[in-house]
Design a protein around this motif. Structure first.
Motif, PDB file in Angstrom:
ATOM      1  N   VAL A  44       0.823  -1.207   0.000  1.00 40.34           N
ATOM      2  CA  VAL A  44       0.000   0.000   0.000  1.00 40.34           C
ATOM      3  C   VAL A  44       0.858   1.259   0.000  1.00 40.34           C
ATOM      4  CG1 VAL A  44      -1.630   1.329   1.423  1.00 40.34           C
ATOM      5  CG2 VAL A  44      -2.036  -1.090   1.016  1.00 40.34           C
ATOM      6  N   PHE A  45       1.999   1.218   0.671  1.00 38.71           N
ATOM      7  CA  PHE A  45       2.785   2.437   0.827  1.00 38.71           C
ATOM      8  C   PHE A  45       4.050   2.491  -0.025  1.00 38.71           C
ATOM      9  CE2 PHE A  45       0.529   2.105   4.956  1.00 38.71           C
ATOM     10  CZ  PHE A  45      -0.242   3.240   4.818  1.00 38.71           C
ATOM     11  N   GLN A  46       4.434   1.409  -0.710  1.00 40.12           N
ATOM     12  CA  GLN A  46       5.668   1.383  -1.488  1.00 40.12           C
ATOM     13  C   GLN A  46       5.370   0.966  -2.930  1.00 40.12           C
ATOM     14  OE1 GLN A  46       8.561   2.514  -0.281  1.00 40.12           O
ATOM     15  NE2 GLN A  46       7.595   2.882   1.700  1.00 40.12           N
ATOM     16  N   THR A  47       6.415   0.582  -3.663  1.00 41.98           N
ATOM     17  CA  THR A  47       6.264   0.214  -5.070  1.00 41.98           C
ATOM     18  C   THR A  47       5.894  -1.264  -5.209  1.00 41.98           C
ATOM     19  OG1 THR A  47       8.587  -0.387  -5.293  1.00 41.98           O
ATOM     20  CG2 THR A  47       8.004   1.912  -5.716  1.00 41.98           C
ATOM     21  N   GLU A  48       5.566  -1.644  -6.433  1.00 44.94           N
ATOM     22  CA  GLU A  48       5.165  -3.027  -6.698  1.00 44.94           C
ATOM     23  C   GLU A  48       6.326  -3.997  -6.494  1.00 44.94           C
ATOM     24  OE1 GLU A  48       3.035  -5.701 -10.163  1.00 44.94           O
ATOM     25  OE2 GLU A  48       3.903  -3.769 -10.690  1.00 44.94           O
ATOM     26  N   MET A  49       7.489  -3.659  -7.011  1.00 48.00           N
ATOM     27  CA  MET A  49       8.639  -4.560  -6.860  1.00 48.00           C
ATOM     28  C   MET A  49       9.053  -4.695  -5.403  1.00 48.00           C
ATOM     29  SD  MET A  49       9.101  -5.945  -9.656  1.00 48.00           S
ATOM     30  CE  MET A  49      10.580  -6.844  -9.305  1.00 48.00           C
ATOM     31  N   SER A  50       8.944  -3.636  -4.644  1.00 42.59           N
ATOM     32  CA  SER A  50       9.244  -3.728  -3.215  1.00 42.59           C
ATOM     33  C   SER A  50       8.291  -4.687  -2.532  1.00 42.59           C
ATOM     34  CB  SER A  50       9.134  -2.352  -2.556  1.00 42.59           C
ATOM     35  OG  SER A  50      10.063  -1.473  -3.080  1.00 42.59           O
ATOM     36  N   ALA A  51       7.011  -4.612  -2.889  1.00 44.76           N
ATOM     37  CA  ALA A  51       6.020  -5.488  -2.274  1.00 44.76           C
ATOM     38  C   ALA A  51       6.245  -6.949  -2.656  1.00 44.76           C
ATOM     39  CB  ALA A  51       4.614  -5.054  -2.686  1.00 44.76           C
ATOM     40  N   ILE A  52       6.572  -7.197  -3.917  1.00 44.01           N
ATOM     41  CA  ILE A  52       6.789  -8.577  -4.359  1.00 44.01           C
ATOM     42  C   ILE A  52       8.022  -9.170  -3.687  1.00 44.01           C
ATOM     43  CG2 ILE A  52       7.366 -10.019  -6.345  1.00 44.01           C
ATOM     44  CD1 ILE A  52       5.631  -8.102  -8.036  1.00 44.01           C
ATOM     45  N   TRP A  53       9.120  -8.439  -3.701  1.00 48.66           N
ATOM     46  CA  TRP A  53      10.345  -8.965  -3.090  1.00 48.66           C
ATOM     47  C   TRP A  53      10.225  -9.077  -1.583  1.00 48.66           C
ATOM     48  CZ3 TRP A  53      13.764 -11.808  -5.219  1.00 48.66           C
ATOM     49  CH2 TRP A  53      14.013 -11.684  -6.575  1.00 48.66           C
ATOM     50  N   PHE A  54       9.575  -8.114  -0.962  1.00 46.65           N
ATOM     51  CA  PHE A  54       9.389  -8.217   0.481  1.00 46.65           C
ATOM     52  C   PHE A  54       8.497  -9.403   0.824  1.00 46.65           C
ATOM     53  CE2 PHE A  54       7.219  -7.230   4.458  1.00 46.65           C
ATOM     54  CZ  PHE A  54       8.329  -7.112   5.288  1.00 46.65           C
ATOM     55  N   GLY A  55       7.455  -9.641   0.026  1.00 44.18           N
ATOM     56  CA  GLY A  55       6.605 -10.806   0.256  1.00 44.18           C
ATOM     57  C   GLY A  55       7.371 -12.105   0.094  1.00 44.18           C
ATOM     58  N   PHE A  56       8.231 -12.164  -0.909  1.00 47.39           N
ATOM     59  CA  PHE A  56       9.046 -13.352  -1.125  1.00 47.39           C
ATOM     60  C   PHE A  56       9.968 -13.623   0.064  1.00 47.39           C
ATOM     61  CE2 PHE A  56      12.898 -15.416  -2.723  1.00 47.39           C
ATOM     62  CZ  PHE A  56      12.356 -16.548  -3.308  1.00 47.39           C
ATOM     63  N   VAL A  57      10.678 -12.601   0.515  1.00 49.68           N
ATOM     64  CA  VAL A  57      11.607 -12.771   1.630  1.00 49.68           C
ATOM     65  C   VAL A  57      10.849 -13.011   2.937  1.00 49.68           C
ATOM     66  CG1 VAL A  57      13.469 -11.670   2.940  1.00 49.68           C
ATOM     67  CG2 VAL A  57      13.384 -11.442   0.466  1.00 49.68           C
ATOM     68  N   ALA A  58       9.704 -12.366   3.119  1.00 45.78           N
ATOM     69  CA  ALA A  58       8.895 -12.618   4.310  1.00 45.78           C
ATOM     70  C   ALA A  58       8.390 -14.060   4.318  1.00 45.78           C
ATOM     71  CB  ALA A  58       7.722 -11.642   4.373  1.00 45.78           C
ATOM     72  N   GLY A  59       8.085 -14.605   3.146  1.00 47.30           N
ATOM     73  CA  GLY A  59       7.710 -16.018   3.065  1.00 47.30           C
ATOM     74  C   GLY A  59       8.841 -16.933   3.468  1.00 47.30           C
ATOM     75  N   LEU A  60      10.061 -16.567   3.114  1.00 47.03           N
ATOM     76  CA  LEU A  60      11.228 -17.343   3.559  1.00 47.03           C
ATOM     77  C   LEU A  60      11.371 -17.291   5.075  1.00 47.03           C
ATOM     78  CD1 LEU A  60      13.935 -16.399   0.908  1.00 47.03           C
ATOM     79  CD2 LEU A  60      12.757 -18.582   1.148  1.00 47.03           C
ATOM     80  N   VAL A  61      11.158 -16.110   5.648  1.00 48.70           N
ATOM     81  CA  VAL A  61      11.298 -15.955   7.099  1.00 48.70           C
ATOM     82  C   VAL A  61      10.214 -16.730   7.836  1.00 48.70           C
ATOM     83  CG1 VAL A  61      11.151 -14.267   8.981  1.00 48.70           C
ATOM     84  CG2 VAL A  61      12.500 -13.757   6.965  1.00 48.70           C
ATOM     85  N   VAL A  62       8.980 -16.648   7.359  1.00 48.84           N
ATOM     86  CA  VAL A  62       7.871 -17.323   8.028  1.00 48.84           C
ATOM     87  C   VAL A  62       8.021 -18.840   7.971  1.00 48.84           C
ATOM     88  CG1 VAL A  62       5.386 -17.768   7.855  1.00 48.84           C
ATOM     89  CG2 VAL A  62       6.236 -15.456   7.736  1.00 48.84           C
ATOM     90  N   SER A  63       8.473 -19.345   6.851  1.00 50.04           N
ATOM     91  CA  SER A  63       8.517 -20.799   6.663  1.00 50.04           C
ATOM     92  C   SER A  63       9.873 -21.407   6.976  1.00 50.04           C
ATOM     93  CB  SER A  63       8.127 -21.130   5.224  1.00 50.04           C
ATOM     94  OG  SER A  63       9.066 -20.565   4.333  1.00 50.04           O
TER      95      SER A  63
END
Length: 162
Positions: A44-63
């Motif tokens: 919501v507050f940043q760019t699309e690529m930031s959201a995609i990469w952050f989601g990818f890395v957050a998925g690594l952290v969660v799992s």
């Protein structure tokens, strides 16, 4: 390097929540999906690529503790970031309530998808016992975070009530 510092802090908060406070903050099996909240907030507050990469890395952290479903978490949180960004772009999200609506829908969708992936045999039971209550519970936490971020809930405003 300083532009990545907030993302690293978010990831540390997610890791701390997953390892230390997830069980303490769960209520009747419904737990806070902090990774989903953070991914949608970045979208919501940043760019699309930031959201995609952050989601990818957050998925690594969660799992990290569940290696067999690591790909599903990384894919689902990356897609959640991308979808949230495109919803934000198409809807002109400016108010608190519209952000909360995006958060609620995104969190419930992510919980539904992960309950289908993690245990497809008990999907319908998990919908009513984990996915929907967890999405609502996470949205309430996100509402508090957004209120603090927007300045509506500050120590000064809290003191003015009393």
């Amino acid at each position: 390097m300083t532009r990545f510092l907030p993302y690293l802090i978010y990831l540390l908060i997610i890791a701390g929540h997953e390892t230390l406070t997830r069980d303490v903050t769960s209520i009747f099996g419904a737990s806070i999906n902090l990774a989903g909240i953070m991914v949608i907030m970045v979208a919501v507050f940043q760019t699309e690529m930031s959201a995609i990469w952050f989601g990818f890395v957050a998925g690594l952290v969660v799992s990290t503790g569940q290696v067999q479903v690591m790909g599903w978490y990384t894919m689902s949180l990356g897609l959640l970031g991308m979808a949230s960004y495109h919803v934000k772009e198409s809807m002109n999200i400016e108010s608190l309530y519209s952000r909360l609506a995006v958060l609620l829908c995104g969190l419930i969708a992510h919980n539904l998808f992960m309950s289908l992936v993690l245990n497809p045999a008990e999907f319908f039971h998990l919908v009513w016992s984990w996915a929907i209550p967890g999405g609502i519970y996470s949205s309430l936490v996100a509402w508090l975070i957004l209120m603090i971020r927007d300045g509506s809930l500050s120590p000064r405003s809290f003191r003015s009530i009393f």
